[in-house]
Design a protein around this motif. Structure first.
Motif, PDB file in Angstrom:
ATOM      1  N   CYS A 155      -6.565  -4.518   1.305  1.00  0.00           N
ATOM      2  CA  CYS A 155      -5.591  -3.593   1.398  1.00  0.00           C
ATOM      3  C   CYS A 155      -5.793  -2.768   0.221  1.00  0.00           C
ATOM      4  CB  CYS A 155      -4.234  -4.530   1.202  1.00  0.00           C
ATOM      5  SG  CYS A 155      -3.791  -5.191   2.589  1.00  0.00           S
ATOM      6  N   LYS A 156      -5.210  -1.552   0.581  1.00  0.00           N
ATOM      7  CA  LYS A 156      -5.048  -0.551  -0.577  1.00  0.00           C
ATOM      8  C   LYS A 156      -3.617   0.541  -0.358  1.00  0.00           C
ATOM      9  CE  LYS A 156      -9.862   0.668  -0.176  1.00  0.00           C
ATOM     10  NZ  LYS A 156     -10.820   1.799  -0.102  1.00  0.00           N
ATOM     11  N   LEU A 157      -3.194   1.175  -1.406  1.00  0.00           N
ATOM     12  CA  LEU A 157      -1.889   1.609  -1.222  1.00  0.00           C
ATOM     13  C   LEU A 157      -2.144   3.084  -0.620  1.00  0.00           C
ATOM     14  CD1 LEU A 157      -0.070   0.318  -4.204  1.00  0.00           C
ATOM     15  CD2 LEU A 157      -0.066  -0.297  -2.201  1.00  0.00           C
ATOM     16  N   TYR A 158      -1.507   3.559   0.393  1.00  0.00           N
ATOM     17  CA  TYR A 158      -1.553   4.928   0.779  1.00  0.00           C
ATOM     18  C   TYR A 158      -0.059   5.761   0.796  1.00  0.00           C
ATOM     19  CZ  TYR A 158      -5.935   3.463   2.814  1.00  0.00           C
ATOM     20  OH  TYR A 158      -7.061   2.963   3.079  1.00  0.00           O
ATOM     21  N   TYR A 159      -0.308   6.989   0.855  1.00  0.00           N
ATOM     22  CA  TYR A 159       1.032   7.765   0.990  1.00  0.00           C
ATOM     23  C   TYR A 159       0.943   8.658   2.137  1.00  0.00           C
ATOM     24  CZ  TYR A 159      -1.011  11.642  -1.270  1.00  0.00           C
ATOM     25  OH  TYR A 159      -1.597  12.681  -1.976  1.00  0.00           O
ATOM     26  N   SER A 160       2.134   9.108   2.460  1.00  0.00           N
ATOM     27  CA  SER A 160       2.310  10.369   3.529  1.00  0.00           C
ATOM     28  C   SER A 160       3.571  11.014   3.531  1.00  0.00           C
ATOM     29  CB  SER A 160       2.183   9.893   5.065  1.00  0.00           C
ATOM     30  OG  SER A 160       1.015   9.100   5.407  1.00  0.00           O
ATOM     31  N   THR A 171       1.859  14.226   7.478  1.00  0.00           N
ATOM     32  CA  THR A 171       0.497  14.152   6.959  1.00  0.00           C
ATOM     33  C   THR A 171      -0.191  12.960   7.149  1.00  0.00           C
ATOM     34  OG1 THR A 171       1.119  13.249   4.741  1.00  0.00           O
ATOM     35  CG2 THR A 171       1.139  15.980   5.050  1.00  0.00           C
ATOM     36  N   LYS A 172      -1.262  12.610   7.349  1.00  0.00           N
ATOM     37  CA  LYS A 172      -1.952  11.536   7.767  1.00  0.00           C
ATOM     38  C   LYS A 172      -2.329  10.722   6.453  1.00  0.00           C
ATOM     39  CE  LYS A 172      -4.876  12.952  11.718  1.00  0.00           C
ATOM     40  NZ  LYS A 172      -6.157  12.968  12.350  1.00  0.00           N
ATOM     41  N   PRO A 173      -2.492   9.404   6.499  1.00  0.00           N
ATOM     42  CA  PRO A 173      -2.550   8.483   5.150  1.00  0.00           C
ATOM     43  C   PRO A 173      -3.685   9.235   4.303  1.00  0.00           C
ATOM     44  CG  PRO A 173      -2.241   7.217   7.165  1.00  0.00           C
ATOM     45  CD  PRO A 173      -2.653   8.625   7.659  1.00  0.00           C
ATOM     46  N   GLU A 174      -3.064   8.896   2.911  1.00  0.00           N
ATOM     47  CA  GLU A 174      -4.095   9.280   1.875  1.00  0.00           C
ATOM     48  C   GLU A 174      -4.006   8.313   0.798  1.00  0.00           C
ATOM     49  OE1 GLU A 174      -4.459  13.390   0.246  1.00  0.00           O
ATOM     50  OE2 GLU A 174      -3.087  14.150   1.687  1.00  0.00           O
ATOM     51  N   ILE A 175      -5.264   8.103   0.125  1.00  0.00           N
ATOM     52  CA  ILE A 175      -5.250   6.989  -1.014  1.00  0.00           C
ATOM     53  C   ILE A 175      -4.083   7.208  -2.090  1.00  0.00           C
ATOM     54  CG2 ILE A 175      -6.622   5.832  -2.647  1.00  0.00           C
ATOM     55  CD1 ILE A 175      -7.197   4.841  -0.085  1.00  0.00           C
ATOM     56  N   LEU A 176      -3.287   6.284  -2.401  1.00  0.00           N
ATOM     57  CA  LEU A 176      -2.548   6.537  -3.644  1.00  0.00           C
ATOM     58  C   LEU A 176      -3.059   5.744  -4.817  1.00  0.00           C
ATOM     59  CD1 LEU A 176       0.423   7.381  -4.706  1.00  0.00           C
ATOM     60  CD2 LEU A 176       1.228   4.835  -3.972  1.00  0.00           C
ATOM     61  N   PHE A 177      -3.580   4.557  -4.526  1.00  0.00           N
ATOM     62  CA  PHE A 177      -3.731   3.680  -5.607  1.00  0.00           C
ATOM     63  C   PHE A 177      -4.953   2.329  -4.878  1.00  0.00           C
ATOM     64  CE2 PHE A 177      -3.637  -0.236  -8.205  1.00  0.00           C
ATOM     65  CZ  PHE A 177      -4.189   0.216  -9.467  1.00  0.00           C
ATOM     66  N   THR A 178      -5.958   2.399  -5.467  1.00  0.00           N
ATOM     67  CA  THR A 178      -6.867   1.395  -4.809  1.00  0.00           C
ATOM     68  C   THR A 178      -7.264   0.340  -6.388  1.00  0.00           C
ATOM     69  OG1 THR A 178      -8.280   2.931  -3.681  1.00  0.00           O
ATOM     70  CG2 THR A 178      -9.471   0.782  -4.377  1.00  0.00           C
ATOM     71  N   TYR A 179      -7.278  -0.832  -6.129  1.00  0.00           N
ATOM     72  CA  TYR A 179      -7.659  -1.610  -7.188  1.00  0.00           C
ATOM     73  C   TYR A 179      -8.711  -1.462  -7.642  1.00  0.00           C
ATOM     74  CZ  TYR A 179      -6.712  -6.095 -10.146  1.00  0.00           C
ATOM     75  OH  TYR A 179      -6.524  -6.740 -11.126  1.00  0.00           O
ATOM     76  N   PRO A 180      -9.076  -1.543  -9.156  1.00  0.00           N
ATOM     77  CA  PRO A 180     -10.187  -1.288  -9.705  1.00  0.00           C
ATOM     78  C   PRO A 180     -11.522  -2.350  -9.313  1.00  0.00           C
ATOM     79  CG  PRO A 180      -8.792  -1.807 -11.352  1.00  0.00           C
ATOM     80  CD  PRO A 180      -7.930  -1.734 -10.262  1.00  0.00           C
ATOM     81  N   LYS A 181     -11.072  -3.379  -9.240  1.00  0.00           N
ATOM     82  CA  LYS A 181     -12.004  -4.315  -8.718  1.00  0.00           C
ATOM     83  C   LYS A 181     -12.321  -4.316  -7.321  1.00  0.00           C
ATOM     84  CE  LYS A 181     -11.059  -7.300 -12.620  1.00  0.00           C
ATOM     85  NZ  LYS A 181     -10.621  -8.719 -12.914  1.00  0.00           N
ATOM     86  N   ALA A 182     -13.561  -3.824  -6.742  1.00  0.00           N
ATOM     87  CA  ALA A 182     -13.799  -3.733  -5.268  1.00  0.00           C
ATOM     88  C   ALA A 182     -13.406  -4.878  -4.445  1.00  0.00           C
ATOM     89  CB  ALA A 182     -15.242  -3.303  -5.251  1.00  0.00           C
ATOM     90  N   ASP A 183     -13.708  -6.259  -5.078  1.00  0.00           N
ATOM     91  CA  ASP A 183     -13.435  -7.502  -4.174  1.00  0.00           C
ATOM     92  C   ASP A 183     -11.770  -7.820  -4.295  1.00  0.00           C
ATOM     93  OD1 ASP A 183     -13.715  -8.165  -6.823  1.00  0.00           O
ATOM     94  OD2 ASP A 183     -14.396  -9.912  -6.388  1.00  0.00           O
ATOM     95  N   LYS A 184     -11.034  -7.210  -4.927  1.00  0.00           N
ATOM     96  CA  LYS A 184      -9.620  -7.413  -5.076  1.00  0.00           C
ATOM     97  C   LYS A 184      -8.856  -6.342  -4.577  1.00  0.00           C
ATOM     98  CE  LYS A 184     -11.055 -11.154  -7.538  1.00  0.00           C
ATOM     99  NZ  LYS A 184     -10.849 -12.391  -6.923  1.00  0.00           N
ATOM    100  N   GLU A 185      -7.512  -6.700  -4.234  1.00  0.00           N
ATOM    101  CA  GLU A 185      -6.726  -5.785  -3.614  1.00  0.00           C
ATOM    102  C   GLU A 185      -5.119  -5.838  -4.234  1.00  0.00           C
ATOM    103  OE1 GLU A 185      -6.488  -7.172   0.537  1.00  0.00           O
ATOM    104  OE2 GLU A 185      -5.460  -8.836   0.010  1.00  0.00           O
ATOM    105  N   ALA A 186      -4.515  -4.759  -3.996  1.00  0.00           N
ATOM    106  CA  ALA A 186      -3.423  -4.289  -4.416  1.00  0.00           C
ATOM    107  C   ALA A 186      -2.278  -4.016  -2.979  1.00  0.00           C
ATOM    108  CB  ALA A 186      -3.351  -3.125  -5.248  1.00  0.00           C
ATOM    109  N   ILE A 187      -1.345  -4.667  -3.117  1.00  0.00           N
ATOM    110  CA  ILE A 187      -0.274  -4.384  -2.204  1.00  0.00           C
ATOM    111  C   ILE A 187       1.010  -4.193  -2.729  1.00  0.00           C
ATOM    112  CG2 ILE A 187      -1.478  -5.927  -0.411  1.00  0.00           C
ATOM    113  CD1 ILE A 187       0.654  -8.015  -0.895  1.00  0.00           C
TER     114      ILE A 187
END
Length: 319
Positions: A155-160, A171-187
């Motif tokens: 999961c990642k955080l997006y915005y529109s 507008t289509k979804p764009e990345i707002l925030f991605t957790y810095p560790k690739a194998d972990k997620e932010a919700i």
């Protein structure tokens, strides 16, 4: 502003609930804690979750909710556990959001947004969860942001951006925030702004070990964000759904979060005046924070309202 309006959902009914406070610490549910809007009357999946309410500078109130019923099979709304196969799309998979707008908190317009209709690259979406609405002053536009994933990926955080009628994603979804560790997620993102230092504060649930609340900061509402590794919550057993609201007339902010592993469900709270140092306020009914007539609430959010608006809502729902 002279009062606070909290929205939340309950697993028991998957509907929208509201509660009023006049000091920011003690809340009383409207409608005797029955839903003020039934989830099966507004959602494609016949249930809503993760409600958020925003009072915009244009004078309207905006409600954004996850269109999802996690017990729909048991309730007879569908024949399968999930809307689509869990192996391909994951736990609690859904396709979109419920967006509602009101001028008086009683009469609402509604739109159901299916994100898989945005194009072929979105047909594999596994979830669109926990939407929140805010105003982007840099672009003078209404913005929603939300948790999203493709299939069963992270999961990642997006915005529109969304129109002010709140019935069309522009507008289509764009990345707002991605957790810095690739194998972990932010919700479960939640953005606040402190004008004294012109800083945006993004609170979110980090699934890095035990789920907890972390923060990132930026000078712009869509980032780039500076990652802060410290936890802001005090819940050792895991929590999610952070939400910050300011105490009216005070230099104090309350961080509220959903202690989802507790039985019964409850909210935890922390207080800050600088977004660096957080003081533990405990749980509802275990400290200064009080509930008078409700329990087992989930994923809450708060906005400021006037005393007149609060009294009007109390009178309306007593009928």
């Amino acid at each position: 502003m002279g009062a606070y309006l909290m929205v939340y959902h309950k697993d028991a009914d998957h509907g929208l609930h509201m509660a009023i406070s006049f000091d920011g610490y003690t809340y009383t549910a409207l409608n005797d804690d029955k839903p003020v809007i039934a989830g099966d009357s507004i959602a494609v999946q016949k249930g809503i979750r993760d409600p958020h309410i925003f009072r915009a500078p244009n004078g309207y109130f905006y409600l954004a909710m996850t269109d999802l019923h996690i017990y729909a099979q048991k309730m007879g709304y569908r024949d399968t556990e999930w809307e689509r196969p869990g192996k391909e799309y994951g736990w609690g998979n859904n396709k979109g959001l419920v967006l509602m707008r009101s001028a008086d908190l009683i009469h609402w317009t509604r739109a159901n947004i299916d994100f898989t209709k945005f194009g072929k690259e979105y047909e594999d979406l596994g979830c669109v969860w926990a939407p929140e609405t805010t105003w982007d002053y840099e672009h003078n536009r209404l913005m929603i942001y939300y948790t999203m994933r493709h299939g069963t990926k992270m999961c990642k955080l997006y915005y529109s951006y969304v129109n002010e009628d709140f019935n069309q994603i522009e507008t289509k979804p764009e990345i707002l925030f991605t957790y810095p560790k690739a194998d972990k997620e932010a919700i479960d993102g939640d953005i606040s702004y402190t004008p004294e230092d012109s800083t945006y504060h993004l609170m979110y649930c980090s699934h890095d070990g035990t789920a907890g609340i972390k923060q990132a900061t930026s000078k712009h509402i869509t980032g780039p964000w500076t990652y802060i590794d410290d936890y802001c919550d005090f819940e050792k057993g895991g929590c999610e759904a952070p939400h910050i609201y300011k105490l009216i007339g005070q230099n104090k902010w309350l961080l509220m979060y959903d202690c989802y592993r507790r039985n019964p469900h409850n909210f935890g709270f922390a207080e800050t005046s600088n977004f660096k140092d957080f003081k533990d306020l405990g749980l509802f009914d275990k400290g200064i924070m009080k509930r008078t007539n409700f329990s087992e609430q989930k994923h809450g959010a708060v906005c400021h309202i006037t005393k007149k608006e609060a009294k009007k809502l109390e009178k309306y729902w007593k009928k």
